[in-house]
Write an enzyme that holds these catalytic residues in place. Structure first.
Site, PDB file in Angstrom:
ATOM      1  N   HIS A  52     -29.880  49.868  15.664  1.00  0.00           N
ATOM      2  CA  HIS A  52     -29.652  48.720  14.805  1.00  0.00           C
ATOM      3  C   HIS A  52     -28.185  48.631  14.420  1.00  0.00           C
ATOM      4  O   HIS A  52     -27.846  48.532  13.252  1.00  0.00           O
ATOM      5  CB  HIS A  52     -30.548  48.798  13.561  1.00  0.00           C
ATOM      6  CG  HIS A  52     -32.006  48.929  13.896  1.00  0.00           C
ATOM      7  ND1 HIS A  52     -32.960  49.323  12.999  1.00  0.00           N
ATOM      8  CD2 HIS A  52     -32.671  48.701  15.059  1.00  0.00           C
ATOM      9  CE1 HIS A  52     -34.153  49.339  13.586  1.00  0.00           C
ATOM     10  NE2 HIS A  52     -34.002  48.965  14.836  1.00  0.00           N
ATOM     11  N   ASN A  53     -27.332  48.677  15.410  1.00  0.00           N
ATOM     12  CA  ASN A  53     -25.895  48.573  15.189  1.00  0.00           C
ATOM     13  C   ASN A  53     -25.545  47.094  14.984  1.00  0.00           C
ATOM     14  O   ASN A  53     -26.177  46.231  15.581  1.00  0.00           O
ATOM     15  CB  ASN A  53     -25.134  49.106  16.402  1.00  0.00           C
ATOM     16  CG  ASN A  53     -25.740  50.405  16.944  1.00  0.00           C
ATOM     17  OD1 ASN A  53     -26.943  50.491  17.138  1.00  0.00           O
ATOM     18  ND2 ASN A  53     -24.927  51.390  17.191  1.00  0.00           N
TER      19      ASN A  53
END
Ligand SMILES: Cc1cc2nc3c(=O)[nH]c(=O)nc-3n(C[C@H](O)[C@H](O)[C@H](O)COP(=O)(O)OP(=O)(O)OC[C@H]3O[C@@H](n4cnc5c(N)ncnc54)[C@H](O)[C@@H]3O)c2cc1C
Ligand code: SF4
Lengths: 235, 589
Positions: B516-517
């Site tokens: 979840h960058n």
């Protein structure tokens, strides 16, 4: 160096099989009551490692995964064969590993992952040589010749950071070997470890086909039991 | 020299979730669209079939479907003064590769962000005063509001056949759903998945504690479903091989299962696989993107594909890297605080609590990607931060997912990692353990950013991206708070052993945390604070659009894909309805 036959004749891995289990049963399914049915670790061909390296691994893998009433030992379950095959293949050669330099040691910072220039095959072989050398210097014997309690103590020292190798990080080596051993013990038996689905039986993992649309509800809070099945069982 | 190809109306770089959405919308509008994808094509019926797809070693551990770091990786340093080292194997996050992108092997948790996540700086300033936001916390508003995005969230949910329970329809709170969510235009397309025993233990305990549990919205179809694109999804089999795998039952919504059939039939659509984009061709004089340069990975040949419209949908690293390599926009300088490309790179902080129940049978191998029970009481600004030493939060959930034995075999604290005692504890607890996860947000901070690495290169000699990243004081305080709440729930579940696992020390790239960058090409109100405007249109080239979580100015305490997809639909909508009629900047300054 001993050749394969000579190694077997000299006791090699056989000597490591607790209770001489290799001489045991005839049925072809490995269960906890019938640990060594189809197992004779000594007749596995080696693809990447030398017999002496395999002997080292058998000792270490059996320290990681000792035989007891829960399962046969790691080597009896084929974990040495698994590691040998993994190291002989793409993984051992460094597949999916960025290997461009410059190489800066991690300086004890495990957050970066391995920064070694070595691919896994070379890394594990070097680690084996280093730990054998350490054992020879400290205990006067190779790793595979140590008694199980002595070996366990040595491995705990490595794990605790009390052992240093000149060229690679000893803890990283042990961690890599542990990871490979667990992969071998718990992966699908098609890879050569986890023979007879010994680890899956031990924990109660049913393997395939893994379709639980009904069971998710009607086994709420109730143990789901099934004869574990491997990918090979569906071919 | 690059061979110049015949021009197309639009070129899309990266055919994952956001690229596939945009390809569908532009072909629907009648454009000729070429999608460049560096990885291979994938055929779910052949590639994700039983029994081979149930191979934990191959797909989960050796990461067969993911980006190969040998070709391209990123480097990491924790502080601006440190030397970066390459991520030699992916671990913390797992970038995708091939048609479908990460969307092929995602888990399917499909959360909308909170309204206040979208206008964060304004919201926090109004509630707590300007002084409460630390100087180096470089958070900002998205420039687009939740209400504007709502129809686009709804479209993505319909596309995926999301299984869930609404908590707020048009302002009316719905029993059993998430009462904190923004108002929705309607119910989820599918009923929630069947909860697991562990989910139910969590629900009961959370309710007793006065919290508001609800089933996680999941892109794992709880029943056969036909989506508005005419694609048919099967019913989830709770196979436990979701995250990191393709779905054998075609029940997981992916670009392949939801959009590929319609795209395959769309006139004007062409995908080029094994095509590695290396530059956006940019004319600085006229401030226009003129096409994309790529390398055919099978022949080694370089091509220039001219296009009227260029779309970047190559995920966070691909998007940011292409902007930097192409010299579009001013690179961010964290010391001076100037520039924008590479700014506000964010991640998430995810402390966990492992629970062990001596008298429960939890069958952890049964599960689905998004099979979770969640509380949102401590997410975002759903709780009062006036007397707390941090801002933000995250959801807390118990997910029944990923119970596969190579990677999942927790033992109580103090158990050795191998040997007889390890074995005993592993055998004893495997079926009796569950994990409570805190999905902690990560707010932007001045140093956390990405730029081009001065040393390390990809296989074609191009600079890799370098991330400068570490968790902040705010993150750590927030994570400790969430962990305390999660442990409280664990105790209320009557777990025999409650084992909190805080995230300590510097960020590590080895153990999986989340993919979840966010950030790097952020959206905002002015060119001084953002790379793209509220329509995801580049400030430096009006015919260049950037999609995906790289446009989030900061991260939220949720999985990001619904928000990435909603903003992609929102962008496509503006592109088709407004931009095509008069190609020019859609936000005038
Ligand atoms: C294991 C895992 C589990 C996840 N679970 C969830 C979840 O439960 N919920 C959730 O919301 N999110 C989840 N995610 C994240 C989710 O998959 C992503 O947010 C989403 O797929 C991003 O969409 P995207 O279009 O931005 O990128 P992607 O879907 O990754 O697509 C980007 C594409 O661009 C291509 N590309 C990159 N660079 C280039 C280049 N230079 N040239 C050509 N092509 C290029 C890539 O190969 C890729 O196909 C998960 C991710 C992983 C890895
Ligand atoms: S859990 Fe459900 S959606 Fe996920 S892969 Fe299995 S069947 Fe498909």
């Amino acid at each position: 160096m001993l050749d394969r036959r000579g190694f077997i004749a000299s006791g090699g891995v056989l000597a490591l099989v607790p209770g001489g289990a290799a001489a045991a049963p005839t049925a072809d399914v490995v269960t906890k009551d019938n640990p060594a049915a189809t197992i004779d670790a000594t007749v596995e061909p080696l693809y990447a490692l030398t017999p002496r390296e395999a002997e080292f691994l058998a000792a270490v893998v059996d320290a990681f995964i000792p035989a007891d009433d829960l399962s046969p030992s790691g080597s009896e379950c084929g974990v040495v064969a698994f590691i040998d095959r993994q190291l002989a293949g793409a993984y051992g050669a460094g597949a999916r590993l960025y290997q461009e330099g410059p190489f800066q040691p991690s300086n004890g910072q495990p957050q970066f992952g391995s920064q070694s220039p070595l691919a896994p095959l070379a890394f594990i072989r070097l680690g084996i040589a280093e730990l054998d050398a350490w054992a020879a210097a400290q205990c006067g014997a190779r790793v595979s010749q140590l008694s199980p309690p002595m070996l366990e103590a040595l491995l705990r020292d490595v794990e605790a950071g009390k052992v240093a190798f000149p060229r690679i990080d000893a803890r990283a080596f042990l961690a890599a070997l542990l990871q490979l051993s667990m992969e071998g013990f718990f992966s699908d038996p098609i890879y050569g470890g986890n023979r007879g689905k010994a680890s899956w039986r031990m924990i109660g993992y049913p393997g395939l086909p893994a379709t639980y649309a009904k069971a998710i509800k009607n086994h709420r809070g109730r143990r789901y039991e099934a004869e574990p099945r491997s990918i090979a069982d569906f071919l | 020299m690059a061979k110049v190809l015949k021009a197309t109306d639009a070129v899309i770089v990266g055919l994952g979730w956001t690229g596939a959405i945009m390809a569908r919308e532009l072909t629907r509008a009648g454009l000729d669209v070429v999608a460049l994808e560096r990885g291979p094509d994938r055929d779910p019926a052949a590639d994700f079939a039983l029994p081979a797809i149930r191979d934990e070693l191959r797909y989960s551990v050796r990461q067969e479907l993911m980006q190969d770091p040998k070709m391209e990786t990123v480097t990491l340093r924790h502080r601006l003064d440190d030397k970066a080292r390459p991520v030699r194997r992916f671990g913390a996050f797992l970038p995708g590769d091939g048609v479908g992108g990460m969307g092929t092997h995602w888990n399917g948790n499909t959360f909308r962000f909170l309204p206040s996540d979208h206008n964060l700086r304004t919201h926090l300033t109004e509630r707590y005063g300007r002084a409460r936001i630390p100087d180096d916390m470089t958070i900002q508003d998205w420039g687009v509001t939740y209400d504007e995005l709502e129809p686009h969230y709804a479209r993505f949910e319909a596309l995926c056949g999301v299984s869930g329970k609404a908590g707020n329809i048009g302002g009316r709170i719905q029993a059993g759903g998430n009462p904190f969510e923004g108002p929705r235009s309607g119910e989820y397309p599918n009923a929630p998945l069947v909860s697991s025993h562990a989910n139910e233990l969590f629900r009961r305990a959370a309710t007793e504690l006065g919290l508001h549990p609800f089933p996680a919205p999941a892109s794992n179809s709880s029943a056969p479903y036909r989506n508005p694109e005419g694609a048919q999804l099967g019913a989830c089999q709770y196979c436990g091989h979701c995250d990191r795998f393709g779905c054998e039952a075609n029940a997981k919504a992916t670009p392949l299962s939801t959009l590929a059939p319609a795209l395959g039939k769309a006139p004007g659509f062409r995908k080029v696989t094994n095509a590695y984009a290396t530059r956006v061709l940019y004319d600085a004089q006229t401030r226009r993107a003129t096409g994309v340069r790529y390398i055919d990975l099978r022949s080694g040949e370089t091509y220039d594909l001219p296009a009227e419209i260029v779309i970047l949908s190559a995920w966070v690293f691909g998007n940011t890297r292409l902007m930097l390599l192409s010299g579009i926009g001013q690179p961010y300088d964290p010391r001076a605080g100037t520039g924008v490309v590479g700014k506000n790179y964010c991640y998430q902080i995810q402390p966990t609590v492992q629970l062990f129940f001596k008298d429960e049978e939890l069958n952890p191998f049964m599960g689905a990607g998004g099979l979770g029970m969640v509380v949102d009481d401590f997410n975002g600004d759903n709780f009062d931060h006036a007397d707390l030493g941090f801002l933000g939060g995250g959801y807390i959930s118990l997910n029944s997912t990923n119970g596969r034995p190579i990677s999942f075999r927790p033992t109580p604290p103090g158990t050795p990692a191998w040997g007889a005692a390890w074995k005993r504890e592993t055998a004893k607890w495997y079926r009796k353990t569950a994990l409570v996860l805190c999905e902690g947000m990560n707010y932007a901070s001045r140093a956390n950013s990405i730029d081009l690495d001065p040393t390390y290169r990809d296989m074609f000699g191009q600079p890799l991206l370098r991330m400068t990243f570490n968790f902040t004081q705010n993150d750590r305080a927030m994570a400790d708070y969430l962990l305390g709440k999660a442990a409280e729930i664990g105790r209320a579940m009557n777990a025999t052993i409650v084992a909190p696992q805080p995230r300590k020390g510097d960020f590590n790239v080895v153990s999986y945390q989340s993919s979840h960058n966010t950030g790097g090409t952020i959206m905002g109100r002015t060119p001084a604070d953002s790379v793209v405007n509220r329509y995801l249109q580049s400030w430096d080239a009006h015919n260049l659009f950037v999609l995906g979580s790289s446009v989030f100015p900061q991260n939220a305490g949720y999985n990001p894909t619904a928000a990435a997809a909603a903003t992609a639909y929102w962008c496509a909508d503006a592109l088709v309805k407004t931009y095509l009629k008069s190609p020019s900047p859609m936000v005038q300054l």
